[in-house]
Design an enzyme around this catalytic site. Structure first.
Site, PDB file in Angstrom:
ATOM      1  N   LYS A   5       6.392  -1.594   1.643  1.00 42.32           N
ATOM      2  CA  LYS A   5       5.243  -1.109   2.414  1.00 42.32           C
ATOM      3  C   LYS A   5       4.108  -2.125   2.299  1.00 42.32           C
ATOM      4  CE  LYS A   5       3.123   3.444   3.289  1.00 42.32           C
ATOM      5  NZ  LYS A   5       3.727   3.700   4.592  1.00 42.32           N
TER       6      LYS A   5
ATOM      7  N   ARG B 129       7.036   4.728  -5.157  1.00 44.86           N
ATOM      8  CA  ARG B 129       7.286   3.802  -4.044  1.00 44.86           C
ATOM      9  C   ARG B 129       6.281   2.659  -4.052  1.00 44.86           C
ATOM     10  NH1 ARG B 129       7.233   5.971   2.091  1.00 44.86           N
ATOM     11  NH2 ARG B 129       5.030   6.232   1.578  1.00 44.86           N
TER      12      ARG B 129
ATOM     13  N   TYR C  46       0.833  -1.198   0.000  1.00 45.25           N
ATOM     14  CA  TYR C  46       0.000   0.000   0.000  1.00 45.25           C
ATOM     15  C   TYR C  46       0.866   1.245   0.000  1.00 45.25           C
ATOM     16  CZ  TYR C  46       1.004   1.012   4.954  1.00 45.25           C
ATOM     17  OH  TYR C  46       1.626   1.329   6.134  1.00 45.25           O
TER      18      TYR C  46
ATOM     19  N   LEU D 298      11.373   1.867   6.291  1.00 43.18           N
ATOM     20  CA  LEU D 298      10.657   2.315   5.096  1.00 43.18           C
ATOM     21  C   LEU D 298      11.283   3.613   4.604  1.00 43.18           C
ATOM     22  CD1 LEU D 298       8.090   1.826   3.287  1.00 43.18           C
ATOM     23  CD2 LEU D 298       7.038   3.624   4.677  1.00 43.18           C
TER      24      LEU D 298
ATOM     25  N   GLU E 198      13.163   2.833  13.258  1.00 43.50           N
ATOM     26  CA  GLU E 198      12.151   3.823  12.892  1.00 43.50           C
ATOM     27  C   GLU E 198      11.014   3.743  13.882  1.00 43.50           C
ATOM     28  OE1 GLU E 198      10.565   2.956   9.012  1.00 43.50           O
ATOM     29  OE2 GLU E 198      10.358   0.822   9.430  1.00 43.50           O
TER      30      GLU E 198
ATOM     31  N   HIS F  34      -0.654 -21.166  -0.967  1.00 43.44           N
ATOM     32  CA  HIS F  34       0.534 -20.355  -0.735  1.00 43.44           C
ATOM     33  C   HIS F  34       1.184 -19.918  -2.049  1.00 43.44           C
ATOM     34  CE1 HIS F  34       0.033 -21.712   3.378  1.00 43.44           C
ATOM     35  NE2 HIS F  34       0.992 -20.893   3.764  1.00 43.44           N
TER      36      HIS F  34
ATOM     37  N   ARG G 114      -7.511 -20.362  -1.404  1.00 45.53           N
ATOM     38  CA  ARG G 114      -6.337 -20.278  -0.540  1.00 45.53           C
ATOM     39  C   ARG G 114      -5.256 -21.266  -0.980  1.00 45.53           C
ATOM     40  NH1 ARG G 114      -3.636 -22.008   3.948  1.00 45.53           N
ATOM     41  NH2 ARG G 114      -2.980 -20.386   5.423  1.00 45.53           N
TER      42      ARG G 114
END
Length: 262
Positions: A125, A34, A15, A181, A157, A84, A82
């Protein structure tokens, strides 16, 4: 939203987000760059180009009753039973807008500190934010606004912000490696410092060095430059008032000019 979206099973997504003022999305190109970089590092396929996303976000912002917004967007890997193993094809794009005002940086920030238990892909992110969520809840319960993470004795951070320091007239920040980040706001602050002739340096520093810094600074998309005054109920910073306000004023001026009404 499909139940079988991989975000439901694995938090499998990335995101980005940032503020808008007067219907102008601040630093939109940097945020989108980004966003695409995060997706690329996880081999996710975007359903739109950078330009298409930029136009889509602006179109949605223009439809809002207010132009002062928090603009959030995320990409999940897609929809599938579902498993992996990755789904194929482009992912699912989500966009959320909500009215919001960016912090003017006047209210000091209080922190708690905690061991950084996140994974070693903090430069991406992603939607896997459980450690940050838990840390922020602890901060709230302690009457604080944020958390400063450390790995061993090295500061990294914060839960949803970057931290930098003024030490002997130099702006010091964590190197932009996989432990943090690469924040848009902190990159703008670094450029601002350089324009003002303030030396900058990327360096990992210890918790002790951080606690003794002349100033501790929080930066994020919602807080461009604010002062941290307390960590674990211990007063910190406040020893480079003139330089801090010089940086803060310049950061705020940049935002106001960028988002001014036509």
């Amino acid at each position: 939203i499909p139940m079988n979206d991989r975000v439901c099973w694995f938090g499998d997504g990335v995101y980005d987000a940032g503020p808008a003022r007067n219907y102008k999305i601040f630093a939109i190109d940097e945020h989108i760059d980004r966003f695409f970089n995060s997706a690329g590092l996880l081999d996710m396929k975007m359903p739109v180009t950078k330009q298409e996303l930029k136009e889509l976000l602006q179109e949605m912002v223009n439809k809002m009753d207010t132009g002062n917004l928090f603009v959030y967007y995320q990409l999940t890997r897609g929809t599938g039973i579902r498993n992996h193993v990755f789904t194929e094809g482009p992912g699912n794009l989500w966009i959320m807008l909500k009215p919001a005002e960016i912090s003017d940086g006047m209210k000091p920030i209080k922190l708690i500190s905690t061991e950084d238990t996140r994974f070693f892909h903090c430069n991406i992110k992603t939607l896997n934010l459980i450690p940050s969520v838990i840390a922020n809840q602890k901060a709230k319960e302690a009457g604080c606004q944020e958390v400063i993470f450390h790995r061993g004795d090295r500061v990294t951070e914060m839960a949803h912000s970057n931290v930098s320091f003024l030490i002997d007239g130099t702006l010091v920040y964590h190197p932009f490696d996989n432990k943090v980040l690469p924040g848009i706001a902190i990159k703008h602050l670094i450029k601002t410092a350089e324009k003002l002739g303030v030396p900058t340096r990327a360096e990992e520093i210890t918790v002790t060095e951080a606690m003794n810094a002349d100033e501790l600074i929080i930066t994020s998309s919602g807080t461009l430059c604010n002062r941290i005054t307390e960590v674990d109920k211990i007063p910190v910073g406040g020893k480079a008032d003139e330089l801090f306000h010089k940086l803060q004023d310049a950061a705020w001026d940049e935002f106001m000019v960028y988002t001014k009404q036509k």
